[in-house]
Design a protein around this motif. Structure first.
Motif, PDB file in Angstrom:
ATOM      1  N   ALA A 267       0.832  -1.207   0.000  1.00  0.00           N
ATOM      2  CA  ALA A 267       0.000   0.000   0.000  1.00  0.00           C
ATOM      3  C   ALA A 267       0.868   1.259   0.000  1.00  0.00           C
ATOM      4  O   ALA A 267       0.571   2.226  -0.725  1.00  0.00           O
ATOM      5  N   ASP A 268       1.932   1.267   0.783  1.00  0.00           N
ATOM      6  CA  ASP A 268       2.838   2.421   0.834  1.00  0.00           C
ATOM      7  C   ASP A 268       3.514   2.663  -0.510  1.00  0.00           C
ATOM      8  O   ASP A 268       3.605   3.805  -0.976  1.00  0.00           O
ATOM      9  N   ILE A 269       3.972   1.608  -1.128  1.00  0.00           N
ATOM     10  CA  ILE A 269       4.628   1.727  -2.434  1.00  0.00           C
ATOM     11  C   ILE A 269       3.637   2.208  -3.483  1.00  0.00           C
ATOM     12  O   ILE A 269       3.943   3.080  -4.302  1.00  0.00           O
ATOM     13  N   SER A 270       2.447   1.678  -3.450  1.00  0.00           N
ATOM     14  CA  SER A 270       1.411   2.091  -4.390  1.00  0.00           C
ATOM     15  C   SER A 270       1.096   3.578  -4.226  1.00  0.00           C
ATOM     16  O   SER A 270       0.963   4.306  -5.213  1.00  0.00           O
ATOM     17  N   GLU A 271       1.010   4.031  -2.987  1.00  0.00           N
ATOM     18  CA  GLU A 271       0.744   5.449  -2.709  1.00  0.00           C
ATOM     19  C   GLU A 271       1.884   6.320  -3.247  1.00  0.00           C
ATOM     20  O   GLU A 271       1.645   7.379  -3.845  1.00  0.00           O
ATOM     21  N   GLU A 272       3.117   5.886  -3.042  1.00  0.00           N
ATOM     22  CA  GLU A 272       4.269   6.641  -3.541  1.00  0.00           C
ATOM     23  C   GLU A 272       4.258   6.728  -5.068  1.00  0.00           C
ATOM     24  O   GLU A 272       4.536   7.779  -5.639  1.00  0.00           O
ATOM     25  N   LEU A 273       3.955   5.622  -5.725  1.00  0.00           N
ATOM     26  CA  LEU A 273       3.911   5.629  -7.189  1.00  0.00           C
ATOM     27  C   LEU A 273       2.782   6.504  -7.714  1.00  0.00           C
ATOM     28  O   LEU A 273       2.956   7.204  -8.718  1.00  0.00           O
ATOM     29  N   ASN A 274       1.645   6.483  -7.049  1.00  0.00           N
ATOM     30  CA  ASN A 274       0.531   7.350  -7.451  1.00  0.00           C
ATOM     31  C   ASN A 274       0.911   8.819  -7.311  1.00  0.00           C
ATOM     32  O   ASN A 274       0.617   9.630  -8.190  1.00  0.00           O
ATOM     33  N   PHE A 275       1.579   9.165  -6.206  1.00  0.00           N
ATOM     34  CA  PHE A 275       2.017  10.541  -6.017  1.00  0.00           C
ATOM     35  C   PHE A 275       3.034  10.935  -7.081  1.00  0.00           C
ATOM     36  O   PHE A 275       2.961  12.025  -7.656  1.00  0.00           O
ATOM     37  N   ARG A 276       3.961  10.043  -7.376  1.00  0.00           N
ATOM     38  CA  ARG A 276       4.951  10.322  -8.421  1.00  0.00           C
ATOM     39  C   ARG A 276       4.259  10.596  -9.754  1.00  0.00           C
ATOM     40  O   ARG A 276       4.599  11.547 -10.460  1.00  0.00           O
TER      41      ARG A 276
ATOM     42  N   LYS B 243       4.827  27.255 -10.459  1.00  0.00           N
ATOM     43  CA  LYS B 243       3.569  26.734 -10.995  1.00  0.00           C
ATOM     44  C   LYS B 243       3.120  25.481 -10.245  1.00  0.00           C
ATOM     45  O   LYS B 243       1.938  25.310  -9.974  1.00  0.00           O
ATOM     46  N   LEU B 244       4.053  24.615  -9.931  1.00  0.00           N
ATOM     47  CA  LEU B 244       3.686  23.396  -9.208  1.00  0.00           C
ATOM     48  C   LEU B 244       3.279  23.687  -7.767  1.00  0.00           C
ATOM     49  O   LEU B 244       2.494  22.933  -7.180  1.00  0.00           O
ATOM     50  N   SER B 245       3.759  24.777  -7.202  1.00  0.00           N
ATOM     51  CA  SER B 245       3.413  25.108  -5.815  1.00  0.00           C
ATOM     52  C   SER B 245       1.937  25.448  -5.659  1.00  0.00           C
ATOM     53  O   SER B 245       1.422  25.442  -4.540  1.00  0.00           O
ATOM     54  N   THR B 246       1.254  25.710  -6.758  1.00  0.00           N
ATOM     55  CA  THR B 246      -0.189  25.958  -6.686  1.00  0.00           C
ATOM     56  C   THR B 246      -0.974  24.646  -6.639  1.00  0.00           C
ATOM     57  O   THR B 246      -2.151  24.644  -6.303  1.00  0.00           O
ATOM     58  N   GLU B 247      -0.325  23.547  -6.979  1.00  0.00           N
ATOM     59  CA  GLU B 247      -1.001  22.253  -7.022  1.00  0.00           C
ATOM     60  C   GLU B 247      -0.644  21.322  -5.869  1.00  0.00           C
ATOM     61  O   GLU B 247      -1.368  20.365  -5.606  1.00  0.00           O
ATOM     62  N   PHE B 248       0.483  21.597  -5.209  1.00  0.00           N
ATOM     63  CA  PHE B 248       0.940  20.728  -4.134  1.00  0.00           C
ATOM     64  C   PHE B 248       1.230  21.559  -2.893  1.00  0.00           C
ATOM     65  O   PHE B 248       1.676  22.694  -2.995  1.00  0.00           O
TER      66      PHE B 248
ATOM     67  N   THR C  43      12.434  16.722  -6.042  1.00  0.00           N
ATOM     68  CA  THR C  43      13.253  15.513  -6.138  1.00  0.00           C
ATOM     69  C   THR C  43      12.691  14.561  -7.188  1.00  0.00           C
ATOM     70  O   THR C  43      13.437  14.008  -8.003  1.00  0.00           O
ATOM     71  N   LEU C  44      11.382  14.376  -7.191  1.00  0.00           N
ATOM     72  CA  LEU C  44      10.763  13.478  -8.169  1.00  0.00           C
ATOM     73  C   LEU C  44      10.974  13.977  -9.594  1.00  0.00           C
ATOM     74  O   LEU C  44      11.300  13.195 -10.489  1.00  0.00           O
ATOM     75  N   ILE C  45      10.810  15.264  -9.807  1.00  0.00           N
ATOM     76  CA  ILE C  45      11.008  15.816 -11.154  1.00  0.00           C
ATOM     77  C   ILE C  45      12.469  15.696 -11.568  1.00  0.00           C
ATOM     78  O   ILE C  45      12.776  15.353 -12.711  1.00  0.00           O
TER      79      ILE C  45
ATOM     80  N   TYR D 240       3.825  18.221 -14.006  1.00  0.00           N
ATOM     81  CA  TYR D 240       5.049  18.768 -14.607  1.00  0.00           C
ATOM     82  C   TYR D 240       4.943  18.793 -16.130  1.00  0.00           C
ATOM     83  O   TYR D 240       5.282  19.793 -16.768  1.00  0.00           O
ATOM     84  N   ASP D 241       4.451  17.716 -16.712  1.00  0.00           N
ATOM     85  CA  ASP D 241       4.306  17.659 -18.167  1.00  0.00           C
ATOM     86  C   ASP D 241       3.352  18.734 -18.684  1.00  0.00           C
ATOM     87  O   ASP D 241       3.565  19.305 -19.756  1.00  0.00           O
ATOM     88  N   LYS D 242       2.299  19.019 -17.928  1.00  0.00           N
ATOM     89  CA  LYS D 242       1.307  20.022 -18.350  1.00  0.00           C
ATOM     90  C   LYS D 242       1.887  21.428 -18.388  1.00  0.00           C
ATOM     91  O   LYS D 242       1.428  22.265 -19.151  1.00  0.00           O
ATOM     92  N   ILE D 243       2.907  21.685 -17.573  1.00  0.00           N
ATOM     93  CA  ILE D 243       3.500  23.022 -17.520  1.00  0.00           C
ATOM     94  C   ILE D 243       4.162  23.365 -18.849  1.00  0.00           C
ATOM     95  O   ILE D 243       4.064  24.483 -19.326  1.00  0.00           O
ATOM     96  N   GLY D 244       4.841  22.406 -19.440  1.00  0.00           N
ATOM     97  CA  GLY D 244       5.477  22.640 -20.736  1.00  0.00           C
ATOM     98  C   GLY D 244       6.822  23.334 -20.671  1.00  0.00           C
ATOM     99  O   GLY D 244       7.359  23.761 -21.685  1.00  0.00           O
ATOM    100  N   ILE D 245       7.363  23.481 -19.487  1.00  0.00           N
ATOM    101  CA  ILE D 245       8.689  24.079 -19.312  1.00  0.00           C
ATOM    102  C   ILE D 245       9.567  23.027 -18.647  1.00  0.00           C
ATOM    103  O   ILE D 245       9.149  22.377 -17.700  1.00  0.00           O
ATOM    104  N   LYS D 246      10.757  22.867 -19.150  1.00  0.00           N
ATOM    105  CA  LYS D 246      11.684  21.906 -18.566  1.00  0.00           C
ATOM    106  C   LYS D 246      12.351  22.506 -17.336  1.00  0.00           C
ATOM    107  O   LYS D 246      12.636  23.702 -17.289  1.00  0.00           O
ATOM    108  N   LEU D 247      12.595  21.675 -16.351  1.00  0.00           N
ATOM    109  CA  LEU D 247      13.219  22.110 -15.111  1.00  0.00           C
ATOM    110  C   LEU D 247      14.570  22.775 -15.377  1.00  0.00           C
ATOM    111  O   LEU D 247      14.901  23.788 -14.766  1.00  0.00           O
TER     112      LEU D 247
END
Length: 69
Positions: free
Chosen positions: A13-22, A46-51, A61-63, A29-36
């Motif tokens: 369950a923990d691993i599944s939750e982590e993968l879903n969050f990832r 932009k991501l700070s408005t969603e998380f 870290t994930l990105i 990130y893909d929707k933003i259209g700008i590379k890190l």
């Protein structure tokens, strides 16, 4: 034996939750259209408005690890 199975279920369950969050982070990130690498500040802003603020280090870290693979 029951304890072992409960532990296994909890781990799965923990691993599944982590993968879903990832996946949520990478989709956002893909929707933003700008590379890190191009503009880290804009991407993170932009991501700070969603998380929540408490998760932004994890989002970064994930990105960094999986975003532009």
């Amino acid at each position: 034996m029951v304890h072992y199975y409960e532990h296994t279920d909890t781990c799965i369950a923990d691993i599944s939750e982590e993968l879903n969050f990832r996946n949520l982070v990478l989709e956002a990130y893909d929707k933003i259209g700008i590379k890190l690498a191009e503009d880290k500040a804009s991407v993170m802003r932009k991501l700070s408005t969603e998380f929540p603020r408490t998760l932004m280090k994890k989002v970064f870290t994930l990105i960094s690890r999986y975003g532009d693979v």
